[in-house]
Write an enzyme that holds these catalytic residues in place. Structure first.
Site, PDB file in Angstrom:
ATOM      1  N   GLU A 185       0.824  -1.216   0.000  1.00  0.00           N
ATOM      2  CA  GLU A 185       0.000   0.000   0.000  1.00  0.00           C
ATOM      3  C   GLU A 185       0.854   1.261   0.000  1.00  0.00           C
ATOM      4  OE1 GLU A 185      -0.113  -2.670   2.042  1.00  0.00           O
ATOM      5  OE2 GLU A 185      -1.987  -2.695   3.158  1.00  0.00           O
ATOM      6  N   CYS A 217      -0.346   1.610   7.114  1.00  0.00           N
ATOM      7  CA  CYS A 217      -0.905   1.782   5.770  1.00  0.00           C
ATOM      8  C   CYS A 217      -2.281   2.434   5.813  1.00  0.00           C
ATOM      9  CB  CYS A 217      -0.956   0.436   5.054  1.00  0.00           C
ATOM     10  SG  CYS A 217       0.685  -0.263   4.775  1.00  0.00           S
ATOM     11  N   CYS A 273      -2.582  -2.498   7.503  1.00  0.00           N
ATOM     12  CA  CYS A 273      -2.157  -2.356   8.898  1.00  0.00           C
ATOM     13  C   CYS A 273      -2.367  -0.898   9.326  1.00  0.00           C
ATOM     14  CB  CYS A 273      -0.682  -2.753   9.021  1.00  0.00           C
ATOM     15  SG  CYS A 273       0.451  -1.564   8.266  1.00  0.00           S
TER      16      CYS A 273
END
Length: 169
Positions: A71, A102, A99
């Site tokens: 990402e 990101c 996560c």
């Protein structure tokens, strides 16, 4: 450690239906690239005006950089392509829920929509472990969608880690 080639085949999406399945198939193909590069198999694409303007897979091992998630790399590529850090009209497709790092980057870059295949109850930042996109005082809240190609991405992810455990007990 012996590297194993990904046993899953890449997909060949039809240009006739540019929908969530179409774009997630491209992200899935990126996750296969990650596997073949001995990276955790996460892939991402960013779409602007129904065209893919950025695509990446995890590269933390290759770059020796903990922030080299699919990402993050794709967001940087998209910003360079558009010539602006604000990606207001862009859509992110990623094979696993982003996560917190990101997820934060999607919020800061003002990505309009995030579509992820596989939820992550341990580290997901968009509804799994936490919901950064719902912070009360945040000035940007991307729309979040999940479940497109969830089964395919889950099988790929599980198989990757099963093979890892066999070669690294």
């Amino acid at each position: 450690m012996e590297q194993k080639t990904c046993p899953f085949s890449k997909l060949y999406p039809s240009q006739l239906n540019k929908n969530s399945d179409f774009f997630m198939q491209y992200a899935y193909n990126q996750s296969i690239n990650a596997w073949n590069a001995d990276e955790v198999p996460v892939g991402a694409v960013i779409v602007f005006n129904e065209e893919i303007i950025a695509s990446a897979h995890n590269q933390t091992r290759a770059r020796k950089d903990p922030s080299a998630h699919a990402e993050m790399i794709a967001i940087s590529q998209a910003a360079r392509k558009i010539g602006d850090w604000r990606l207001n009209e862009c859509l992110l497709y990623v094979t696993k829920e982003p996560c917190p790092m990101c997820s934060g980057a999607t919020i800061v870059s003002r990505i309009k929509e995030v579509h992820f295949a596989l939820p992550d109850s341990k580290m997901g930042g968009l509804g799994g472990a936490t919901s950064l996109h719902l912070l009360k005082d945040s000035n940007h809240k991307p729309e979040v969608f999940s479940g497109v190609m969830e089964n395919e991405c889950k099988l790929l992810f599980q198989t990757f880690f099963q093979q890892r455990r066999k070669t690294n007990p």
